[in-house]
Motif scaffolding. Structure first.
Motif, PDB file in Angstrom:
ATOM      1  N   THR A 227       7.119  41.182  -7.412  1.00 21.69           N
ATOM      2  CA  THR A 227       7.281  40.105  -7.525  1.00 21.69           C
ATOM      3  C   THR A 227       7.482  39.081  -8.181  1.00 21.69           C
ATOM      4  OG1 THR A 227       6.238  39.686  -5.378  1.00 21.69           O
ATOM      5  CG2 THR A 227       7.688  41.474  -4.667  1.00 21.69           C
ATOM      6  N   THR A 228       6.108  39.009  -8.783  1.00 25.64           N
ATOM      7  CA  THR A 228       6.005  37.678  -9.569  1.00 25.64           C
ATOM      8  C   THR A 228       6.910  37.382 -10.548  1.00 25.64           C
ATOM      9  OG1 THR A 228       3.685  39.528  -9.961  1.00 25.64           O
ATOM     10  CG2 THR A 228       4.383  36.448 -11.686  1.00 25.64           C
ATOM     11  N   ARG A 229       7.072  35.733  -9.769  1.00 26.66           N
ATOM     12  CA  ARG A 229       7.976  34.852 -10.567  1.00 26.66           C
ATOM     13  C   ARG A 229       7.957  34.239 -12.128  1.00 26.66           C
ATOM     14  NH1 ARG A 229      10.599  31.473  -5.597  1.00 26.66           N
ATOM     15  NH2 ARG A 229      10.942  33.398  -4.029  1.00 26.66           N
ATOM     16  N   VAL A 230       8.525  34.160 -12.467  1.00 29.40           N
ATOM     17  CA  VAL A 230       7.856  33.578 -14.150  1.00 29.40           C
ATOM     18  C   VAL A 230       9.394  32.857 -14.576  1.00 29.40           C
ATOM     19  CG1 VAL A 230       7.058  34.234 -16.365  1.00 29.40           C
ATOM     20  CG2 VAL A 230       6.357  35.603 -14.056  1.00 29.40           C
TER      21      VAL A 230
ATOM     22  N   LEU B  92       5.358  27.015 -22.687  1.00 28.15           N
ATOM     23  CA  LEU B  92       4.300  26.996 -21.500  1.00 28.15           C
ATOM     24  C   LEU B  92       4.911  28.062 -20.345  1.00 28.15           C
ATOM     25  CD1 LEU B  92       3.498  24.484 -19.680  1.00 28.15           C
ATOM     26  CD2 LEU B  92       5.504  24.408 -19.188  1.00 28.15           C
ATOM     27  N   THR B  93       3.909  28.503 -20.028  1.00 26.79           N
ATOM     28  CA  THR B  93       4.920  29.708 -19.065  1.00 26.79           C
ATOM     29  C   THR B  93       4.056  29.203 -17.320  1.00 26.79           C
ATOM     30  OG1 THR B  93       4.435  31.519 -21.148  1.00 26.79           O
ATOM     31  CG2 THR B  93       4.818  31.863 -18.209  1.00 26.79           C
ATOM     32  N   CYS B  94       5.115  29.304 -16.236  1.00 24.31           N
ATOM     33  CA  CYS B  94       4.471  28.952 -15.366  1.00 24.31           C
ATOM     34  C   CYS B  94       5.336  30.150 -14.484  1.00 24.31           C
ATOM     35  CB  CYS B  94       5.598  28.522 -14.107  1.00 24.31           C
ATOM     36  SG  CYS B  94       5.467  27.067 -14.436  1.00 24.31           S
ATOM     37  N   ARG B  95       3.894  31.110 -13.618  1.00 25.91           N
ATOM     38  CA  ARG B  95       4.046  31.969 -13.343  1.00 25.91           C
ATOM     39  C   ARG B  95       3.345  32.116 -11.490  1.00 25.91           C
ATOM     40  NH1 ARG B  95       1.395  34.025 -16.576  1.00 25.91           N
ATOM     41  NH2 ARG B  95       2.948  35.241 -17.742  1.00 25.91           N
ATOM     42  N   LEU B  96       4.114  32.701 -10.750  1.00 26.53           N
ATOM     43  CA  LEU B  96       3.806  33.012  -9.596  1.00 26.53           C
ATOM     44  C   LEU B  96       3.484  34.188  -8.869  1.00 26.53           C
ATOM     45  CD1 LEU B  96       2.842  31.360  -6.460  1.00 26.53           C
ATOM     46  CD2 LEU B  96       5.027  31.693  -6.540  1.00 26.53           C
ATOM     47  N   ASP B  97       3.082  34.764  -8.659  1.00 30.03           N
ATOM     48  CA  ASP B  97       1.986  35.970  -7.539  1.00 30.03           C
ATOM     49  C   ASP B  97       1.971  35.757  -6.492  1.00 30.03           C
ATOM     50  OD1 ASP B  97       1.359  38.685  -7.050  1.00 30.03           O
ATOM     51  OD2 ASP B  97      -0.396  38.643  -7.550  1.00 30.03           O
ATOM     52  N   PRO B  98       3.264  35.640  -5.305  1.00 30.43           N
ATOM     53  CA  PRO B  98       2.999  35.508  -3.702  1.00 30.43           C
ATOM     54  C   PRO B  98       2.143  37.281  -2.858  1.00 30.43           C
ATOM     55  CG  PRO B  98       4.978  36.382  -4.798  1.00 30.43           C
ATOM     56  CD  PRO B  98       4.692  36.666  -5.137  1.00 30.43           C
TER      57      PRO B  98
ATOM     58  N   LYS C 107      -1.521  32.690  -5.882  1.00 28.89           N
ATOM     59  CA  LYS C 107      -1.800  32.201  -6.960  1.00 28.89           C
ATOM     60  C   LYS C 107      -0.709  31.462  -8.009  1.00 28.89           C
ATOM     61  CE  LYS C 107      -6.236  35.083  -6.935  1.00 28.89           C
ATOM     62  NZ  LYS C 107      -7.077  36.184  -7.953  1.00 28.89           N
ATOM     63  N   LEU C 108      -1.142  30.023  -8.532  1.00 27.79           N
ATOM     64  CA  LEU C 108       0.343  29.470  -9.239  1.00 27.79           C
ATOM     65  C   LEU C 108      -0.710  30.185 -10.953  1.00 27.79           C
ATOM     66  CD1 LEU C 108       3.258  28.644 -10.239  1.00 27.79           C
ATOM     67  CD2 LEU C 108       1.382  26.199  -9.821  1.00 27.79           C
ATOM     68  N   GLU C 109      -0.301  29.943 -11.798  1.00 28.59           N
ATOM     69  CA  GLU C 109      -1.368  30.144 -13.010  1.00 28.59           C
ATOM     70  C   GLU C 109       0.302  29.579 -13.603  1.00 28.59           C
ATOM     71  OE1 GLU C 109      -2.273  33.161 -14.704  1.00 28.59           O
ATOM     72  OE2 GLU C 109      -3.667  34.227 -12.631  1.00 28.59           O
TER      73      GLU C 109
ATOM     74  N   SER D  53      -0.786  32.752   2.722  1.00 26.67           N
ATOM     75  CA  SER D  53       0.382  33.645   2.309  1.00 26.67           C
ATOM     76  C   SER D  53       1.015  34.820   1.946  1.00 26.67           C
ATOM     77  CB  SER D  53      -0.515  34.205   4.109  1.00 26.67           C
ATOM     78  OG  SER D  53       0.927  34.327   4.327  1.00 26.67           O
ATOM     79  N   ARG D  54       1.981  33.243   2.067  1.00 27.24           N
ATOM     80  CA  ARG D  54       3.547  33.760   1.878  1.00 27.24           C
ATOM     81  C   ARG D  54       4.108  32.060   1.322  1.00 27.24           C
ATOM     82  NH1 ARG D  54       7.329  31.757   5.102  1.00 27.24           N
ATOM     83  NH2 ARG D  54       6.279  31.118   7.584  1.00 27.24           N
ATOM     84  N   ILE D  55       5.005  32.749   0.261  1.00 25.58           N
ATOM     85  CA  ILE D  55       5.780  31.065  -0.517  1.00 25.58           C
ATOM     86  C   ILE D  55       7.024  31.561   0.947  1.00 25.58           C
ATOM     87  CG2 ILE D  55       7.688  30.861  -1.856  1.00 25.58           C
ATOM     88  CD1 ILE D  55       6.426  32.775  -3.531  1.00 25.58           C
ATOM     89  N   PRO D  56       6.895  29.625   0.929  1.00 24.53           N
ATOM     90  CA  PRO D  56       7.800  29.484   2.047  1.00 24.53           C
ATOM     91  C   PRO D  56       9.026  29.781   1.787  1.00 24.53           C
ATOM     92  CG  PRO D  56       7.205  27.106   1.422  1.00 24.53           C
ATOM     93  CD  PRO D  56       6.386  28.366   0.199  1.00 24.53           C
TER      94      PRO D  56
END
Length: 822
Positions: A3-6, A62-68, A74-76, A143-146
């Motif tokens: 479910t990682t968002r990139v 430039l890369t934004c990566r979110l691992d919910p 974590k936001l990288e 623990s979760r994304i809003p």
């Protein structure tokens, strides 16, 4: 399932990349409903992209990566460039190739991010940072994304009315649409032309604390208020405000108004600084760091986070209502020293925004090289102690949301900045007093303008500036380059060549082609007159307020010393000219006689004192005079001039020696100068055929002259009579004797006979007679020098009285046919 968002994008390695990167990250985090993280993330992204542009100069990804699903979430964000051989410098270390940077980017990463690092591959370099949501969100679950907002709107849209109200520059309603009538009940005919303020129950709310008139003057604004219905009730509403551009009289304020239940229609996303950005600013303030570093970091955070071209921290000047810059970041235009009250005021306790600074303050716009400005006051104990300021080159760059963000930061940092500044002020005040005391001691007593210029330049280099130059302006108004000094002395010659020797315009308007330094000019002014300017070059783009005040004080001190030196030089020149007129141009040569004179005024730097001498020809004989005026200094010198010229004039009119004394005595009494007594030895010398001369003289209160005979015997040859200037009825008489070949006459003032060593005088027990008796066979010049040395060596302390002596020595008779030089 992953479910990682990139989300990724690419930029060219140009100066515009940081601004584009900030917009991209803010948009992505808004879509992911992570706006509460945006400020820290945008700040760090901007710094990393800037570093990549400066150090790599290649294209960027430039890369934004979110691992919910990670615990914690974590936001990288990572920045890739294509120059892997360029190594990212560690905090505080110089970058490769000597390229100057602030070195604060990785420090910020260590402060704001939970982790950061650098990854190298064969073709790229990746710099990244990580933020953990549970630490950043605080009150929100990590623990979760809003969850996204529900699609269904709870409030019924059947009662939704979007009112449009337009008012003119005076705040009077000019447009009232049918939706406004449906929402508030007022028909257009009853409200058009009325002041908008009559229909608004305005509340000064929130951190901005704006009045209604302040709000109408803004370019954009959103917020809550209440408006009056036709039935007299107050309706809670949400307002979106926009002001049109153009001339002041043509401007309109446009309001879109909905009931507060439908605010979601007009409400903007949460302001970027409204939430505490993960406690990062508080963490920054809790760290112990020097004040200048703290202020620079605040300015950088404000500048990078706001997207402005430059940001400044201003503080209030001591004992006044003016503000001065203490830190700057971005494309700073070199705002220096103190700015007068105007945009920045001790009475303005709310944030402000200026859409076009040229229309509000032309001078400030030119100094900042900016059109847009937003600022927020630093308030401590109800007093405005400073400002946070953001500027941009183009007009209408900022909106009301930014001013609220600035105020949010200002509220957090105000107390810390004030506390640290007071401590720094105390240290700076002591250092300032020490510096000015050192400068005052160094310049004290210096009466040479060139030396003052050299000392001034060396006072500020390298303590304050990289180099300094001093220009001096003379009495005719001509300005010239007097002295230059560089911290690296081998650059002095190049610096002098680069600076204009004679500026063609005023020093404040000169363009200084001297390299990368910021060049600042400070006038040397005192008593309304310019004595020139101090010009300095600094690597730093801004000059802190304390240094500006210190340089202003130093320039006043230097100008005062230059003014004193100018007056001294003028007075010294006048004094020398006048003093020279009091001394004979030359001693007249006498056939059959040789003469020698010693004349030493006691006052340092003086050419003439209270003693005087003269020796001149009148017809077939010669006259001499040796006198001593009571007192010293200019007053005594004035009587000296009177006496010497009177003796010369009377002698040339063929008055006898006795008559000369009589008339000079009456002249002194006629002058009315109380206590201006004069002792005078006056005589005439008539050559004798067999050699030598007949000497006729009179002594008015003067030390008795001594005659050294050829056999070494010393005898006095006159009787001391009454001083001149005491009794108008006094009558003087003369005495005569022959001055034979190989004989010598010594005439002295009391500076010789009364030379003191403790309680002992040089002439005690006929001391002068004893000295003269040992001078047989010496020339007149040799005798004069021996007497002078005896006077000087008689005591270890220097003499405090004028010393004058005249030696006349008879020689053989004038041979027939010999010419006398007159």
């Amino acid at each position: 399932m992953d479910t990682t968002r990139v989300s990724s994008t690419a930029f060219d390695g140009t100066p515009q990349a940081p601004a584009a990167a900030r917009r991209f990250v803010r948009q992505v985090l808004g879509e992911w409903q992570l706006s509460h993280l945006a400020e820290d993330a945008v700040l760090l992204t901007s710094e990393l992209v800037t570093n990549a542009v400066v150090h790599a100069g290649t294209g960027l990804e430039l890369t934004c990566r979110l691992d919910p699903n990670a615990i914690p979430t974590k936001l990288e964000i990572e920045v890739d460039d294509h120059h892997p051989t360029r190594i990212v410098p560690a905090p505080g270390s110089p970058p490769p190739g000597g390229m100057a940077t602030t070195g604060r980017g990785l420090v910020l990463a260590g402060m704001l991010a939970d982790a950061w690092g650098v990854t190298y591959t064969g073709t790229a370099k990746r710099v990244w940072f990580r933020m953990e949501l549970d630490k950043a969100c605080g009150h929100e679950s990590a623990s979760r994304i809003p969850a996204p907002a529900p699609a269904a709107i709870a409030t019924s849209t059947e009662s939704l009315h979007v009112a449009v109200v337009v008012s003119d520059h005076e705040g009077r309603i000019v447009t009232w649409n049918c939706e406004a009538e449906a929402l508030l009940g007022w028909p257009a005919a009853q409200v058009v032309g009325r002041p908008l303020a009559e229909l608004v129950a305005w509340r000064r709310h929130g951190p901005c604390a704006l009045s209604l008139s302040d709000t109408l003057g803004l370019g954009r604004w959103r917020g809550e208020s209440r408006m009056r219905r036709l039935d007299g009730g107050l309706l809670p509403v949400y307002i979106s405000h926009l002001r049109t551009d153009g001339r002041a009289q043509d401007r309109r304020s446009i309001w879109m108004v909905v009931s507060n239940d439908h605010r979601y229609v007009l409400a903007a996303p949460p302001a970027s600084f409204k939430r505490e950005p993960g406690g990062r600013i508080k963490d920054l303030l809790d760290r112990e760091m020097p004040l200048d570093e703290l202020l620079d970091t605040i300015a950088q955070i404000v500048q990078l986070s706001s997207g402005g071209d430059a940001a400044y921290v201003l503080v209030r000047a001591e004992g006044g209502s003016r503000f001065g810059v203490v830190a700057g970041s971005g494309a700073t235009a070199g705002l220096v020293g103190v700015v007068a009250a105007g945009v920045f005021s001790t009475e303005q306790k709310a944030p402000a925004m200026v859409e076009d600074l040229l229309a509000a303050d032309v001078e400030l716009a030119q100094r900042l090289q900016a059109r847009s400005l937003a600022c927020a006051p630093l308030i401590v104990a109800g007093e405005v102690t400073g400002y946070l300021v953001v500027t941009a080159a183009e007009p209408a760059r900022f909106d009301q949301a930014l001013t609220a963000s600035l105020q949010h930061i200002a509220d957090q940092v105000a107390a810390t900045v004030q506390r640290e500044r007071l401590a720094e002020q105390d240290r700076a005040h002591r250092g300032r007093l020490s510096f000015l005391a050192e400068a005052g001691e160094l310049l004290a007593g210096v009466h040479d303008e060139e030396l003052i210029a050299a000392l001034t330049a060396q006072l500020v280099v390298p303590k304050i500036a990289t180099w300094a130059a001093v220009y001096l302006t003379d009495l005719a108004g001509m300005t010239r380059l007097a002295h230059v000094w560089h911290s690296e002395e081998h650059h002095n010659a190049d610096l002098r060549k680069a600076l204009p020797v004679i500026p063609r315009s005023t020093l404040g308007e000169v363009t200084w082609p001297v390299g990368p330094e910021s060049v600042l000019s400070f006038p040397l002014m005192t008593q309304g007159r310019s004595h020139g300017a101090l010009v300095i070059g600094r690597i730093e783009p801004t000059l802190p307020l304390e240094l500006a005040d210190l340089l202003a004080d130093l320039c006043r001190l230097v100008a005062l010393n230059l003014h004193t030196a100018m007056l001294y030089s003028r007075q010294a020149t006048t004094s020398r000219v006048l003093q020279r007129s009091l001394l004979p141009m030359r001693v007249a040569p006498m056939p059959g006689l040789e003469s020698a004179v010693v004349y030493e005024p006691a006052e340092e730097g003086a050419d003439v004192g209270g003693d005087f001498y003269d020796l001149f020809a009148v017809g077939d004989h010669w006259c001499f005079a040796l006198g001593d005026v009571c007192g010293s200094g200019p007053e005594a010198a004035a009587v000296t001039g009177l006496a010497r010229h009177a003796v010369r004039l009377l002698a040339k009119e063929h008055y006898t020696v006795a008559d000369i004394l009589d008339r000079l005595n009456r002249t002194l009494l006629d002058e009315g100068e109380d206590g201006r007594f004069l002792s005078l030895l006056c005589g005439q010398l008539t050559p004798l055929p067999q050699g030598g001369a007949l000497c006729t003289l009179a002594s008015a209160g003067h030390p008795v002259p001594l005659l050294l005979r050829a056999n070494g015997e010393v005898v006095p040859v006159a009787t001391s009579q009454l001083l001149l200037g005491v009794d108008g009825g006094a009558r003087f008489y003369t005495e005569s004797f022959e001055l034979l070949p190989e004989e010598l006459l010594l005439c002295v003032t009391d500076g010789v006979t009364e030379r003191r060593d403790g309680d002992r005088l040089l002439d005690d027990d006929d001391g002068l007679t004893a000295i003269l008796s040992g001078c047989s066979g010496l020339s007149a010049h040799a005798v004069a020098e021996r007497i002078r040395q005896a006077v000087e060596s008689f005591a270890s302390e220097p003499s405090h009285d004028d010393v004058a002596l005249l030696v006349l020595r008879a020689t053989t008779a004038l041979r027939a046919g010999q010419v006398v030089n007159r």
